[in-house]
Design a protein around this motif. Structure first.
Motif, PDB file in Angstrom:
ATOM      1  N   CYS A  63      41.326  35.556  43.442  1.00 52.24           N
ATOM      2  CA  CYS A  63      42.567  35.126  42.640  1.00 52.24           C
ATOM      3  C   CYS A  63      43.530  34.254  43.713  1.00 52.24           C
ATOM      4  CB  CYS A  63      43.405  36.148  42.117  1.00 52.24           C
ATOM      5  SG  CYS A  63      44.947  35.931  41.330  1.00 52.24           S
ATOM      6  N   ALA A  64      44.115  33.227  43.281  1.00 51.80           N
ATOM      7  CA  ALA A  64      44.954  32.269  44.185  1.00 51.80           C
ATOM      8  C   ALA A  64      46.262  32.966  44.344  1.00 51.80           C
ATOM      9  CB  ALA A  64      45.167  31.180  43.309  1.00 51.80           C
ATOM     10  N   ILE A  65      46.746  34.156  43.400  1.00 50.33           N
ATOM     11  CA  ILE A  65      47.982  34.798  43.605  1.00 50.33           C
ATOM     12  C   ILE A  65      47.714  35.692  44.632  1.00 50.33           C
ATOM     13  CG2 ILE A  65      49.938  35.841  42.587  1.00 50.33           C
ATOM     14  CD1 ILE A  65      48.757  34.621  39.955  1.00 50.33           C
ATOM     15  N   LYS A  66      48.361  35.846  45.692  1.00 44.77           N
ATOM     16  CA  LYS A  66      48.330  36.789  46.824  1.00 44.77           C
ATOM     17  C   LYS A  66      49.597  38.028  46.376  1.00 44.77           C
ATOM     18  CE  LYS A  66      45.143  34.623  48.315  1.00 44.77           C
ATOM     19  NZ  LYS A  66      43.890  34.817  47.717  1.00 44.77           N
ATOM     20  N   ASP A  67      49.164  39.201  45.899  1.00 45.05           N
ATOM     21  CA  ASP A  67      50.017  40.067  45.374  1.00 45.05           C
ATOM     22  C   ASP A  67      48.958  41.309  45.403  1.00 45.05           C
ATOM     23  OD1 ASP A  67      48.864  39.981  42.949  1.00 45.05           O
ATOM     24  OD2 ASP A  67      50.363  39.276  42.005  1.00 45.05           O
ATOM     25  N   ASP A  68      49.525  42.401  44.703  1.00 45.17           N
ATOM     26  CA  ASP A  68      48.856  43.635  44.702  1.00 45.17           C
ATOM     27  C   ASP A  68      47.689  43.849  43.975  1.00 45.17           C
ATOM     28  OD1 ASP A  68      50.931  44.872  46.573  1.00 45.17           O
ATOM     29  OD2 ASP A  68      52.124  45.472  44.963  1.00 45.17           O
ATOM     30  N   MET A  69      47.517  42.781  43.334  1.00 41.40           N
ATOM     31  CA  MET A  69      46.183  42.684  42.217  1.00 41.40           C
ATOM     32  C   MET A  69      45.084  43.030  43.087  1.00 41.40           C
ATOM     33  SD  MET A  69      45.882  43.201  39.222  1.00 41.40           S
ATOM     34  CE  MET A  69      44.227  43.292  37.880  1.00 41.40           C
ATOM     35  N   ALA A  70      45.071  42.287  44.139  1.00 38.90           N
ATOM     36  CA  ALA A  70      43.715  42.293  44.889  1.00 38.90           C
ATOM     37  C   ALA A  70      43.128  43.797  45.281  1.00 38.90           C
ATOM     38  CB  ALA A  70      43.750  41.538  46.234  1.00 38.90           C
ATOM     39  N   GLU A  71      44.320  44.550  45.550  1.00 38.06           N
ATOM     40  CA  GLU A  71      43.868  45.993  45.942  1.00 38.06           C
ATOM     41  C   GLU A  71      43.650  46.678  44.694  1.00 38.06           C
ATOM     42  OE1 GLU A  71      47.302  48.136  47.290  1.00 38.06           O
ATOM     43  OE2 GLU A  71      45.930  50.066  47.658  1.00 38.06           O
ATOM     44  N   LEU A  72      43.975  46.511  43.681  1.00 37.32           N
ATOM     45  CA  LEU A  72      43.920  46.878  42.099  1.00 37.32           C
ATOM     46  C   LEU A  72      42.581  46.607  41.896  1.00 37.32           C
ATOM     47  CD1 LEU A  72      46.879  47.926  41.585  1.00 37.32           C
ATOM     48  CD2 LEU A  72      46.370  47.580  39.408  1.00 37.32           C
ATOM     49  N   MET A  73      41.990  45.296  42.009  1.00 41.71           N
ATOM     50  CA  MET A  73      40.743  45.042  41.677  1.00 41.71           C
ATOM     51  C   MET A  73      39.751  45.693  42.290  1.00 41.71           C
ATOM     52  SD  MET A  73      40.645  42.797  38.972  1.00 41.71           S
ATOM     53  CE  MET A  73      38.952  42.870  39.112  1.00 41.71           C
ATOM     54  N   GLU A  74      39.888  46.214  43.643  1.00 45.81           N
ATOM     55  CA  GLU A  74      38.936  46.893  44.384  1.00 45.81           C
ATOM     56  C   GLU A  74      38.856  48.219  43.835  1.00 45.81           C
ATOM     57  OE1 GLU A  74      39.357  47.270  48.740  1.00 45.81           O
ATOM     58  OE2 GLU A  74      39.760  44.966  48.731  1.00 45.81           O
ATOM     59  N   GLN A  75      40.015  48.965  43.321  1.00 46.43           N
ATOM     60  CA  GLN A  75      40.041  50.151  42.751  1.00 46.43           C
ATOM     61  C   GLN A  75      39.367  50.214  41.338  1.00 46.43           C
ATOM     62  OE1 GLN A  75      44.355  50.416  43.618  1.00 46.43           O
ATOM     63  NE2 GLN A  75      43.972  52.575  43.839  1.00 46.43           N
ATOM     64  N   LEU A  76      39.445  49.219  40.701  1.00 44.52           N
ATOM     65  CA  LEU A  76      38.669  48.953  39.398  1.00 44.52           C
ATOM     66  C   LEU A  76      37.299  49.010  39.455  1.00 44.52           C
ATOM     67  CD1 LEU A  76      41.134  46.524  37.668  1.00 44.52           C
ATOM     68  CD2 LEU A  76      40.644  48.755  36.738  1.00 44.52           C
ATOM     69  N   ARG A  77      36.932  48.018  40.487  1.00 43.83           N
ATOM     70  CA  ARG A  77      35.504  47.933  40.805  1.00 43.83           C
ATOM     71  C   ARG A  77      34.893  49.357  41.436  1.00 43.83           C
ATOM     72  NH1 ARG A  77      36.610  42.637  42.842  1.00 43.83           N
ATOM     73  NH2 ARG A  77      37.439  43.605  44.674  1.00 43.83           N
TER      74      ARG A  77
END
Ligand SMILES: Cc1cc2nc3c(=O)[nH]c(=O)nc-3n(C[C@H](O)[C@H](O)[C@H](O)COP(=O)(O)O)c2cc1C
Length: 180
Positions: A63-77
């Motif tokens: 994602c181009a947006i750098k926020d807390d979602m990257a960590e959440l995507m890892e947790q989802l995976r």
């Protein structure tokens, strides 16, 4: 043992969504599963820009947006079981939950074979009245590869902060967690 990830979207600490989620979590832990709970109110998650940066070959899945979602995507995976817990706002999921769902766009293709549970809290006493909110959550899971809907908790008739505490949905949430 399964990895259980609970996504709680209410802004209200110890509110009805939190109480029901905690019951589910307790049941899942007693059944021997590993649980993790994310409170979206503690996270910084911006709106999807629909820029399709994540669809370019050189930045696919990012994602181009750098926020807390990257960590959440890892947790989802990493999760086997995903619990989506939201208060009902205007007969739909709340904006925090929807914003989170929209932001999975970068890499939702890699969420596969997950079991899903939904937890909803509403003031309205009828379960049918919150079908639109349930369908809002299904709008996400229907896009995933082999998502399996396993159960729904209807925390209805809970207009006041914490009032779900006396409802039968509390025990239902515990039992559902325990039955994973
Ligand atoms: C902005 C807003 C909109 C709401 N809209 C509805 C609604 O459409 N239908 C309903 O039954 N309850 C509605 N409610 C009540 C909440 O869904 C209910 O109080 C719920 O238990 C809150 O959960 P919480 O304690 O986890 O925040 C609304 C509450 C707020 C703050």
């Amino acid at each position: 043992m399964k990895n259980v990830l609970i996504i709680s979207a209410s802004p209200a600490k110890d509110g009805n969504t939190d109480l029901l989620s905690a019951q589910f979590k307790r049941g899942a832990e007693e059944a021997g599963h590993r649980t993790e709970q994310v409170f979206l109110r503690q996270k910084k998650i911006g709106y999807c820009h629909a820029c399709n940066y994540c669809k370019r070959p050189e930045t696919a899945g990012v994602c181009a947006i750098k926020d807390d979602m990257a960590e959440l995507m890892e947790q989802l995976r990493a999760a086997d079981v995903i619990v989506l817990a939201t208060p009902v706002y205007y007969y739909n999921v709340n904006a925090r939950m929807k914003t989170f769902i929209d932001r999975t766009y970068a890499d939702f293709m890699n969420l596969k074979n997950n079991e899903f549970y939904y937890i909803l809290a509403s003031a309205d006493p009828s379960t049918e009245s919150i079908d639109a909110a349930v369908n809002g959550l299904r709008g996400f899971t229907v896009c995933l590869d082999n998502a399996m809907e396993k159960g729904i908790i209807y925390g209805v008739n809970a207009g006041a902060h914490g009032s779900v505490r006396d409802a039968k949905a509390m025990n239902e949430a515990y039992e559902l967690g325990k039955g994973i």
